[in-house]
Design a protein around this motif. Structure first.
Motif, short mmCIF file in Angstrom:
data_model
loop_
_atom_site.label_atom_id
_atom_site.label_comp_id
_atom_site.label_asym_id
_atom_site.label_seq_id
_atom_site.Cartn_x
_atom_site.Cartn_y
_atom_site.Cartn_z
N ILE A 110 -1.47 17.15 -10.70
CA ILE A 110 -1.33 15.98 -11.92
C ILE A 110 -2.37 16.10 -12.79
N GLU A 111 -1.87 16.72 -14.21
CA GLU A 111 -2.26 16.95 -14.98
C GLU A 111 -3.64 15.67 -15.71
N LYS A 112 -2.14 14.50 -16.10
CA LYS A 112 -2.89 13.71 -16.50
C LYS A 112 -2.26 12.44 -15.96
N VAL A 113 -3.33 11.80 -15.93
CA VAL A 113 -3.16 10.23 -15.35
C VAL A 113 -3.27 9.26 -16.26
N LEU A 114 -2.34 7.94 -16.75
CA LEU A 114 -3.41 7.00 -17.66
C LEU A 114 -3.27 5.71 -17.40
N MET A 115 -3.74 5.06 -17.07
CA MET A 115 -4.20 3.34 -16.66
C MET A 115 -3.25 2.63 -18.32
N VAL A 116 -2.56 2.29 -18.01
CA VAL A 116 -2.16 1.56 -19.29
C VAL A 116 -2.33 -0.24 -18.93
N CYS A 117 -3.05 -0.61 -19.85
CA CYS A 117 -3.14 -2.29 -19.65
C CYS A 117 -2.25 -2.71 -20.66
N PHE A 118 -1.79 -3.70 -20.44
CA PHE A 118 -1.32 -4.75 -20.95
C PHE A 118 -2.07 -5.99 -22.08
N ASP A 119 -3.03 -6.38 -22.20
CA ASP A 119 -3.70 -7.46 -22.53
C ASP A 119 -5.73 -6.85 -22.73
N TYR A 148 -3.17 3.39 -5.11
CA TYR A 148 -3.23 4.10 -6.35
C TYR A 148 -3.38 5.99 -4.94
N ARG A 149 -3.33 5.93 -4.21
CA ARG A 149 -3.66 7.51 -4.10
C ARG A 149 -1.74 7.90 -2.93
N ASN A 150 -1.22 6.97 -2.79
CA ASN A 150 0.34 6.94 -2.21
C ASN A 150 1.00 7.30 -3.70
N SER A 151 0.88 6.61 -4.92
CA SER A 151 1.66 6.94 -5.33
C SER A 151 1.48 8.65 -5.83
N LEU A 152 0.77 8.19 -5.97
CA LEU A 152 0.03 10.29 -6.49
C LEU A 152 -0.02 11.00 -5.90
N GLU A 153 -0.02 11.25 -4.32
CA GLU A 153 0.90 11.93 -3.46
C GLU A 153 2.36 12.37 -3.62
N LEU A 154 2.28 10.68 -3.60
CA LEU A 154 4.40 10.89 -3.75
C LEU A 154 4.44 11.90 -5.28
N GLY A 183 0.80 -1.42 0.01
CA GLY A 183 0.03 -0.33 -0.20
C GLY A 183 0.56 1.67 0.28
N GLU A 184 2.68 1.32 0.23
CA GLU A 184 2.87 2.18 0.08
C GLU A 184 3.80 2.60 -1.19
N ALA A 185 4.75 3.69 -1.33
CA ALA A 185 5.15 4.08 -2.74
C ALA A 185 6.11 4.48 -1.77
N VAL A 192 3.53 13.97 -6.50
CA VAL A 192 2.99 15.69 -5.98
C VAL A 192 3.62 16.02 -5.01
N ARG A 193 3.94 15.02 -4.08
CA ARG A 193 4.99 15.78 -3.07
C ARG A 193 6.50 15.92 -3.99
N ASN A 194 6.92 15.15 -4.77
CA ASN A 194 7.77 15.23 -5.75
C ASN A 194 8.37 16.58 -6.28
N GLY A 195 7.02 17.29 -6.48
CA GLY A 195 7.37 18.29 -7.89
C GLY A 195 7.48 18.08 -9.14
N GLY A 196 7.19 18.92 -10.16
CA GLY A 196 7.59 18.18 -11.18
C GLY A 196 6.99 17.58 -12.06
N ILE A 197 6.39 16.43 -11.21
CA ILE A 197 5.00 15.12 -11.79
C ILE A 197 4.27 15.89 -12.62
N LYS A 198 3.62 15.92 -13.47
CA LYS A 198 2.34 15.99 -14.13
C LYS A 198 1.31 15.43 -14.67
N THR A 199 2.50 14.60 -15.13
CA THR A 199 1.63 12.83 -15.59
C THR A 199 2.66 12.13 -15.55
N VAL A 200 1.22 10.64 -15.34
CA VAL A 200 1.60 9.92 -14.34
C VAL A 200 0.97 8.66 -15.14
#
Length: 175
Positions: A147-156, A96-102, A58-60, A104-112
Motif C-alpha cells: 500500500i503506497e498511500k493511505v488518506l484519512m479523509v475528515c469531513f469537518d 482498519y486492519r481488515n480493510s487494509l488486508e482486504l 470489524g469485518e470488511a 492487499v489481497r485484492n491486488g492492484g490497490i495501492k492507495t486507500v
C-alpha cells in the motif's frame, strides 16, 4: 510517515484506488458516509451489495466503485459505542486492519482513503477513534509495503484537527 496523510474533504471525490465505507450490517446504504457513497456510486453499488449477505462488525467486504473516482469500495462495519466496555476499541481497530488486508489481497490497490469510522451515528468518541485509527494504519504501513498511500479523509474541521493531532502524536520521534 510519508505514506499516511490526514486531509479534510469528501471521501466520494478522492482519486484513490479504493475508498472505505463506514457501512451498516446490511451494506444496503444508510446515512452519513454510507449514504453519500451509495448516492455517488449509483444504483449498481446497491445491487452488488445485496449479493454480499451483509457484514459483521470489524469485518470488511469489497465491491466495485461504479460512478466513484475510486475503482473499489471496501465496506466495513464499525462498532456502536456503548461506553467502551464491549470490545469497541478492538472492533474499531479490526475495521482498519481488515480493510487494509482486504485491499492487499485484492491486488492492484495501492492507495486507500478512510473516513472516520463509527464517529457519526455510532457515537464513538472522535479522539479515541482517531488514536485507534492512526495507530492501526501506521502499524500496517510499517509492515506492508504494497500500500503506497493511505488518506484519512475528515469531513469537518473538528474531526480533521483531532486526526491531525493523533497523527502528529503517533509519528513524533520519541526522545
Amino acid at each position: 510517515m510519508d505514506r499516511f496523510e490526514v486531509i479534510k474533504g469528501d471521501i466520494t471525490k478522492q482519486n484513490v484506488d479504493a475508498i472505505v465505507n463506514a457501512a451498516n450490517h446490511s451494506l444496503l446504504g444508510g446515512g452519513g458516509v454510507d449514504g453519500a457513497i451509495h448516492r455517488a456510486a449509483g444504483p449498481q453499488l446497491l445491487g452488488e451489495c445485496k449479493k454480499l449477505n451483509g457484514c459483521r462488525t470489524g469485518e470488511a467486504k469489497i465491491t466495485k466503485g461504479y460512478k466513484l473516482p475510486a475503482k473499489w469500495v471496501i465496506h466495513t462495519v464499525g462498532p456502536v459505542w456503548r461506553g467502551g466496555n464491549r470490545e469497541e476499541d478492538t472492533l474499531l481497530g479490526a475495521c482498519y486492519r481488515n480493510s487494509l488486508e482486504l485491499a492487499v489481497r485484492n491486488g492492484g490497490i495501492k492507495t486507500v482513503a478512510f473516513p472516520s469510522i463509527s464517529t457519526g451515528a455510532y457515537l464513538f468518541p472522535v479522539d479515541r477513534a482517531a488514536g485507534i485509527a492512526v495507530q492501526e494504519i501506521i502499524r500496517f504501513l510499517e509492515i506492508n509495503a504494497s500500500i503506497e498511500k493511505v488518506l484519512m479523509v475528515c469531513f469537518d474541521d473538528q474531526t480533521y484537527r483531532v486526526y491531525q493531532e493523533a497523527a502528529i502524536n503517533l509519528t513524533r520521534p520519541q526522545s
